[in-house]
Design an enzyme around this catalytic site. Structure first.
Site, mmCIF file in Angstrom:
data_model
loop_
_atom_site.group_PDB
_atom_site.id
_atom_site.type_symbol
_atom_site.label_atom_id
_atom_site.label_comp_id
_atom_site.label_asym_id
_atom_site.label_seq_id
_atom_site.Cartn_x
_atom_site.Cartn_y
_atom_site.Cartn_z
ATOM 1 N N TYR A 1 48.914 46.990 45.706
ATOM 2 C CA TYR A 1 48.674 45.666 45.119
ATOM 3 C C TYR A 1 49.484 44.608 45.864
ATOM 4 C CZ TYR A 1 48.882 41.850 41.715
ATOM 5 O OH TYR A 1 48.840 40.624 41.102
ATOM 6 N N ASP B 1 30.334 39.628 42.107
ATOM 7 C CA ASP B 1 31.313 40.647 42.448
ATOM 8 C C ASP B 1 31.851 40.270 43.826
ATOM 9 O OD1 ASP B 1 32.701 42.898 43.334
ATOM 10 O OD2 ASP B 1 31.305 44.317 42.433
ATOM 11 N N SER C 1 47.573 34.101 43.710
ATOM 12 C CA SER C 1 48.310 35.228 44.277
ATOM 13 C C SER C 1 49.144 35.845 43.157
ATOM 14 C CB SER C 1 49.178 34.752 45.448
ATOM 15 O OG SER C 1 49.905 35.824 46.013
ATOM 16 N N LYS D 1 48.374 41.146 48.060
ATOM 17 C CA LYS D 1 48.866 39.798 47.798
ATOM 18 C C LYS D 1 49.649 39.229 48.972
ATOM 19 C CE LYS D 1 47.010 39.292 43.771
ATOM 20 N NZ LYS D 1 45.890 38.333 43.601
ATOM 21 N N ASN E 1 40.261 33.556 41.715
ATOM 22 C CA ASN E 1 41.130 34.248 40.766
ATOM 23 C C ASN E 1 40.833 35.742 40.616
ATOM 24 O OD1 ASN E 1 42.797 34.449 38.106
ATOM 25 N ND2 ASN E 1 40.720 34.991 37.478
#
Length: 283
Positions: free
Chosen positions: A151, A59, A137, A155, A86
């Site tokens: 979100y 995790d 990304s 990124k 990822n």
């Protein structure tokens, strides 16, 4: 001539792009350390005859676990040549709707996790004098959109960190590549998404429209998952890889429009920008 295999560490391997990457690597006979929050989800993966598969629970919100798994992977496999970072998910909804816990969890998973992973692998990459970190990304890392503000923040943070990291570690023979995929059928807006608590005030706004499309599975997706995985692996294998790689025509179009608009805004402010410098001779 036999092409030497590399050892790859992949996070978020249970589904979506992460699983496609592991599948592609195993098909090429590569050595893969595949990690996921639930390693049982990896039990059906099988290496090619010449490949090796090592799995572990990870995790990326657990800093100690990151350090331990990286060390165990190096011990078990001898080295790590390429890191495919990822793991991540999307928080969908207007920024005002997101709870403090949702904001913290999104940033901890999508931004802090990749940072801590990079820091954990760098001592090993430096010691061996080579390696590459490939950070997944998104086109959202170059252009914001309504309904994904938190979100996008994660990124954009990823983009800034890994661009800076690339400049810091180049001297050690370590490369960094940021991958910016467009939309693809990965379940990202399925089981991999989280929704904010809807506020009535946003019912007819672009953020709510995106939410409804994500809920109903009506988001158009142009990317081919297997093709994207092949492209990422191909880029990572290059002796010299670019800092950024865009995948998908929608990503190309969105990023191009965003950069063009930002450059136009910048040029329009040239006079104001220069007017705020110290006057000649006063520095």
């Amino acid at each position: 001539m036999t092409v030497p295999t590399r050892t790859w560490l992949v996070t978020g391997s249970s589904a979506g792009l992460g699983r496609a990457l592991v599948t592609e690597l195993l098909a090429r006979g590569e050595t893969v350390a595949a990690t996921a929050r639930d390693p049982q989800a990896l039990s059906d993966l099988r290496p090619a005859v010449s490949g090796t598969l090592w799995t572990a629970r990870l995790d990326v919100t657990d800093p100690e676990r990151i350090r331990r798994v990286v060390g165990e992977a190096v011990h078990a496999l001898g080295r790590i040549d390429v890191v495919l970072s990822n793991a991540g998910y999307a928080l969908v909804g207007a920024a005002e709707e997101a709870s403090p816990d949702q904001i913290e969890r999104q940033l901890r998973t999508n931004l802090t996790g990749p940072i801590l992973l990079a820091r954990a692998v760098l001592p090993y990459l430096r010691a061996q004098g080579h390696g590459r970190i490939v950070q997944i990304s998104s086109m959202a890392g170059q252009r914001g959109s309504a309904g994904t503000a938190v979100y996008c923040a994660s990124k954009w943070g990823v983009e800034g960190f890994f661009e800076s990291l690339a400049a810091e570690v180049k001297t050690f023979g370590i490369g960094v590549t940021i991958v910016e995929p467009g939309t693809v059928h990965t379940g990202f807006f399925g089981r991999g998404k989280e929704l904010t608590a809807a506020l009535p005030a946003y019912a007819d706004t672009p953020a709510a429209i995106l939410r409804r499309r994500a809920e109903d599975g009506r988001l158009p997706c142009r990317g081919d998952l297997a093709k994207m995985a092949r492209a990422v692996v191909d880029v990572a294998l290059r002796p010299t890889a670019p800092l950024r790689v865009v995948l998908g025509s929608d990503a190309y179009g969105s990023i191009r429009r965003g950069l063009t608009a930002r450059l136009a805004d910048l040029e329009a402010q040239r006079e104001v920008a220069f007017s705020t410098d110290l006057t000649d001779g006063s520095a």
